[in-house]
Scaffold this motif. Sequence first.
Motif, short mmCIF file in Angstrom:
data_model
loop_
_atom_site.label_atom_id
_atom_site.label_comp_id
_atom_site.label_asym_id
_atom_site.label_seq_id
_atom_site.Cartn_x
_atom_site.Cartn_y
_atom_site.Cartn_z
N GLY A 53 52.92 17.28 57.08
CA GLY A 53 53.34 16.29 58.06
C GLY A 53 52.74 16.54 59.43
N GLY A 54 52.71 17.82 59.86
CA GLY A 54 52.12 18.14 61.15
C GLY A 54 50.65 17.79 61.21
N LEU A 55 49.90 18.14 60.17
CA LEU A 55 48.47 17.83 60.13
C LEU A 55 48.22 16.33 60.10
N ALA A 56 48.97 15.62 59.26
CA ALA A 56 48.81 14.17 59.14
C ALA A 56 49.16 13.47 60.45
N GLY A 57 50.22 13.93 61.11
CA GLY A 57 50.65 13.31 62.36
C GLY A 57 49.62 13.47 63.47
N VAL A 58 49.06 14.66 63.59
CA VAL A 58 48.06 14.92 64.64
C VAL A 58 46.79 14.11 64.41
N ILE A 59 46.30 14.05 63.17
CA ILE A 59 45.08 13.31 62.86
C ILE A 59 45.26 11.82 63.13
N ALA A 60 46.38 11.27 62.66
CA ALA A 60 46.65 9.84 62.85
C ALA A 60 46.81 9.51 64.34
N PHE A 292 47.89 8.63 57.88
CA PHE A 292 49.01 9.58 57.78
C PHE A 292 49.36 9.89 56.33
N PHE A 293 49.60 8.84 55.54
CA PHE A 293 50.04 9.07 54.16
C PHE A 293 48.88 9.56 53.28
N GLY A 294 47.66 9.13 53.59
CA GLY A 294 46.51 9.64 52.85
C GLY A 294 46.34 11.14 53.05
N VAL A 295 46.37 11.57 54.31
CA VAL A 295 46.26 13.01 54.64
C VAL A 295 47.48 13.77 54.11
N LEU A 296 48.66 13.16 54.25
CA LEU A 296 49.90 13.81 53.81
C LEU A 296 49.86 14.14 52.32
N GLU A 297 49.53 13.15 51.49
CA GLU A 297 49.52 13.37 50.04
C GLU A 297 48.43 14.35 49.63
N ARG A 298 47.25 14.26 50.24
CA ARG A 298 46.16 15.17 49.90
C ARG A 298 46.52 16.60 50.28
#
Length: 323
Positions: A53-60, A292-298
Amino acid sequence: MDSKDSQRVSSGVLTCKMSGFQEDSSKLFSSITATNDKPFHSLHALCDGGIAGGLAGVIAEAALYPIDTIKTRLQAAHGGGKVVLKDLYSGLAGNLVGSLPASAICVGVYEPTKQKLLMSFPEKLSAFAHLIAGFIGGAASSLIRVPTEVVKQRMQTGQFASAPGAVRLIVSKEGFKGLYAGYGSFLLRDLPFDAIQFCMYEQLRIGYKLAARRELNDVENAIIGAFAGAITGAITTPLDVIKTRLMIQGSAKQYKGICDCVQTIMREEGSHVFIQGTAPRVLWIGIGGSIFFGVLERTKQMLMQRRIEVQKSSSFKQDSKLS
């Protein structure tokens, strides 16, 4: 065999096939919404969800910050005021500092809560499990997200030049509670947003998996995330307008609260103001949802694979010692 016997046999075969299909679908649905009969570890779910979640949030957030800035300035403009299209990355660094832990907490709380609720609720009520888990995750992260949002939006509207300076001046002029300006309106917007977005995303994934009868790939996760984000963003735009106005008003206190804000806008500017910024908001959250969800799931898949490899390696070493 006469025609009646043939019809009975055909009907029996069709019934068996339909029954088998329903049973397979039920099994597949169970494997999607539950835990595949594997032991559930709350700590693993919390840690993996927090990291992903942290990684996905920052990238998005970093990728779409300019669109968010334009949206904020559109909503902040009074009486059709001109929107400045300069310094669209103003406040990005400070926002990322807050976005990382906020997204980590949100997903870190959401994942184990979701799994616990899915194990407690009947399969037909999986949507409620996702809805409640999204609500709880959003509430947990609000303690960090609100101050981050206050500082970010005031920098986006040109009130401050740096995040540390913004925090210092807000606290000195308005007190510590100034960092939580518009907290009620934030919860009014973000708790329904988080609940609906996570629920819609999860339910669309379940439906797609049932139809495709396989796991989704990264592109499919991203497309579903974009759709869920865009729809939820459009629905919650009026709440976002109220939240923005309350957060950026500062010590002037133009509005006394949520109800006063709504009444003042209706009286002085008209109801159309509540849909200002809808286009950039839908664009921002739609694209943001896909990222967000793409990075989150991966990331979740990578962390799970890593854990499995570590467990296999540990098990192999133990077997070697025993032998």
